[in-house]
Design a protein around this motif. Structure first.
Motif, mmCIF file in Angstrom:
data_model
loop_
_atom_site.group_PDB
_atom_site.id
_atom_site.type_symbol
_atom_site.label_atom_id
_atom_site.label_comp_id
_atom_site.label_asym_id
_atom_site.label_seq_id
_atom_site.Cartn_x
_atom_site.Cartn_y
_atom_site.Cartn_z
ATOM 1 N N SER A 1 -10.203 1.534 5.190
ATOM 2 C CA SER A 1 -9.280 0.786 6.050
ATOM 3 C C SER A 1 -8.219 0.098 5.199
ATOM 4 O O SER A 1 -8.428 -0.130 4.004
ATOM 5 C CB SER A 1 -10.056 -0.262 6.851
ATOM 6 O OG SER A 1 -10.639 -1.202 5.962
ATOM 7 N N THR A 2 -7.109 -0.266 5.819
ATOM 8 C CA THR A 2 -6.078 -1.018 5.085
ATOM 9 C C THR A 2 -6.653 -2.356 4.632
ATOM 10 O O THR A 2 -6.320 -2.853 3.565
ATOM 11 C CB THR A 2 -4.841 -1.271 5.972
ATOM 12 O OG1 THR A 2 -5.283 -1.637 7.266
ATOM 13 C CG2 THR A 2 -3.979 -0.038 6.083
ATOM 14 N N ILE B 1 -1.902 4.764 -1.470
ATOM 15 C CA ILE B 1 -2.698 3.912 -2.375
ATOM 16 C C ILE B 1 -3.827 4.733 -3.009
ATOM 17 O O ILE B 1 -4.143 4.569 -4.185
ATOM 18 C CB ILE B 1 -3.241 2.673 -1.627
ATOM 19 C CG1 ILE B 1 -2.072 1.788 -1.198
ATOM 20 C CG2 ILE B 1 -4.223 1.878 -2.506
ATOM 21 C CD1 ILE B 1 -2.424 0.678 -0.256
ATOM 22 N N LEU B 2 -4.413 5.638 -2.225
ATOM 23 C CA LEU B 2 -5.505 6.471 -2.746
ATOM 24 C C LEU B 2 -4.989 7.660 -3.554
ATOM 25 O O LEU B 2 -5.778 8.409 -4.126
ATOM 26 C CB LEU B 2 -6.370 6.996 -1.575
ATOM 27 C CG LEU B 2 -7.094 5.951 -0.734
ATOM 28 C CD1 LEU B 2 -7.766 6.615 0.465
ATOM 29 C CD2 LEU B 2 -8.139 5.204 -1.557
ATOM 30 N N LYS B 3 -3.673 7.842 -3.587
ATOM 31 C CA LYS B 3 -3.038 9.003 -4.229
ATOM 32 C C LYS B 3 -3.680 10.300 -3.727
ATOM 33 O O LYS B 3 -4.082 11.173 -4.504
ATOM 34 C CB LYS B 3 -3.131 8.909 -5.750
ATOM 35 C CG LYS B 3 -2.398 7.713 -6.326
ATOM 36 C CD LYS B 3 -2.417 7.741 -7.848
ATOM 37 C CE LYS B 3 -1.665 6.577 -8.460
ATOM 38 N NZ LYS B 3 -2.289 5.255 -8.165
ATOM 39 N N THR C 1 2.385 6.547 9.797
ATOM 40 C CA THR C 1 2.915 5.624 8.778
ATOM 41 C C THR C 1 1.786 4.817 8.145
ATOM 42 O O THR C 1 1.735 4.675 6.915
ATOM 43 C CB THR C 1 3.940 4.654 9.435
ATOM 44 O OG1 THR C 1 4.831 5.439 10.224
ATOM 45 C CG2 THR C 1 4.679 3.839 8.416
ATOM 46 N N VAL C 2 0.878 4.326 8.980
ATOM 47 C CA VAL C 2 -0.253 3.542 8.441
ATOM 48 C C VAL C 2 -1.154 4.449 7.598
ATOM 49 O O VAL C 2 -1.569 4.073 6.495
ATOM 50 C CB VAL C 2 -1.058 2.874 9.585
ATOM 51 C CG1 VAL C 2 -2.333 2.237 9.058
ATOM 52 C CG2 VAL C 2 -0.198 1.838 10.290
ATOM 53 N N VAL C 3 -1.436 5.659 8.099
ATOM 54 C CA VAL C 3 -2.287 6.583 7.333
ATOM 55 C C VAL C 3 -1.611 6.933 6.004
ATOM 56 O O VAL C 3 -2.277 6.977 4.961
ATOM 57 C CB VAL C 3 -2.608 7.863 8.137
ATOM 58 C CG1 VAL C 3 -3.504 8.788 7.331
ATOM 59 C CG2 VAL C 3 -3.275 7.517 9.462
ATOM 60 N N ASP C 4 -0.295 7.122 6.039
ATOM 61 C CA ASP C 4 0.426 7.438 4.794
ATOM 62 C C ASP C 4 0.328 6.296 3.778
ATOM 63 O O ASP C 4 0.262 6.543 2.574
ATOM 64 C CB ASP C 4 1.894 7.769 5.090
ATOM 65 C CG ASP C 4 2.044 9.189 5.644
ATOM 66 O OD1 ASP C 4 1.133 10.017 5.406
ATOM 67 O OD2 ASP C 4 3.056 9.462 6.314
#
Ligand code: ZN
Length: 344
Positions: free
Chosen positions: A219-220, A284-286, A276-279
């Motif tokens: 999660s974010t 961050i996870l590359k 956008t949120v998933v991106d």
């Protein structure tokens, strides 16, 4: 006098009924098989199992590894990957899916070459064939390794629950095993057991090429804690078996085991989740995509235009299920009968 005689008669009659019902109960004791649970005692292996409802304890003739290196978090250069989830004690369904999709042969031996099989958690709980799946995966790992491939059994919320003694979802057979062996069920997976040590070496999240695999999701909220995937695995390993109170009191473990944490999160299934949120999560996870189990559906699904893959296909119902197959850049649903349906 007659009255007293009747009372005695009634007591005798009740006693008779009780003994009949006790006899019936012992006859009706579920004649199930379970185990083996292999306990490590010095240099000896003690095998405890249930055969036809009876306890068998013996020194095992077979030897087992007892040191398991912690599973790595990152893997590169893998050309084909199969992902399946939430087996939940339905071992026969699990085997059929793997056979029909040519991960194993009819003799249940690895035929997936240098491919990687990822089980994204929840072998434990619900169904009656948990030990069958655990030992099968335990052995399949060796075969895969010998062929240049790999099996990754990632831990889900049900693994963590059983290992800390929360047994609400355990099949009744396993409660009976604990009673017959006169033990806490979780002690059969403690650090003095082969499966207990093996489970404690497992990862909770891995990244193969540009794909992240785990049970629930990242999660974010979790990403704001700045933990990387390797840290997440290390902290999860250190928290195995801790009580709920101990987990709650720890600043990191409490986040990892929360409903927004990697083994419980269901946020990818919210209709309002935008690309956008998933991106943001992926950047961050590359990574290019995330594969998760835990939230059940009918079939393998891609969400957010292929950014997320959902692989819990309700195997727990004991009817059928699917497997996700990545071949280089293509993705397919591998159906129960082995049909390949292109997703990407
Ligand atoms: Zn789950």
């Amino acid at each position: 006098m007659k009255h007293a005689y009747n009372a005695v008669g009634l007591v005798l009659f009740i006693n008779l009924l009780m003994s009949i019902s006790a006899a019936a109960q012992s006859i009706n004791t579920n004649p199930f098989n379970d185990g083996p649970y292999i306990l490590i005692e010095g240099d000896k292996f003690i095998s405890k199992s249930i055969e036809n409802g009876k306890v068998i304890v013996q020194r095992s003739e077979q030897t087992f590894p007892t040191d398991f290196a912690a599973e790595a978090t990152y893997y590169q250069g893998v050309t084909h990957i199969a992902a399946i989830s939430d087996i939940h004690g339905q071992h026969d369904i699990f085997l059929n899916i793997l056979k029909n999709n040519k991960v194993i042969n009819q003799q249940h031996q690895w035929i997936y070459g240098d491919g990687h099989l990822v089980i994204t958690g929840d072998i434990f709980d619900r169904g009656p064939q948990v030990l069958d799946s655990l030992w099968f995966v335990f052995n399949l790992e060796q075969q895969a390794k010998a062929a240049g491939g790999k099996v990754h059994f990632l831990l889900g919320n049900h693994e963590y629950m059983v290992l800390r003694g929360r047994l609400d979802y355990l099949h009744p057979n396993y409660h009976q095993t604990a009673t017959l062996l006169n033990t806490d069920y979780k002690a059969l997976f403690n650090e003095q057991t082969v499966l207990g040590r093996w489970l404690r070496s497992k990862a909770t999240v891995i990244k193969i090429n540009d794909t992240v695999f785990l049970h629930g999701g990242i999660s974010t909220k979790l990403l704001s804690s700045q933990l990387d995937l390797h840290d997440i695995n290390q902290h999860f390993r250190a928290s195995i078996g801790l009580s709920k109170t101990a987990v709650k009191q720890h600043p990191i473990y409490s986040q990892l085991h929360a409903s927004s944490g990697p083994i419980w999160y269901r946020g990818y299934f919210d209709a309002g989740l935008t690309n956008t949120v998933v991106d943001q999560i992926l950047s961050i996870l590359k990574a290019s995509r995330i594969v998760v189990g835990h939230t059940s559906g009918e079939e393998i699904k891609q969400l957010n235009d292929g950014r997320i893959f959902a692989v819990d296909t309700s195997i727990k119902n004991g009817e059928d299920g699917e497997i996700l197959l990545f071949n280089n850049q293509s993705a397919y649903r591998g159906t129960y009968t082995g049909e390949k349906i292109k997703l990407l």
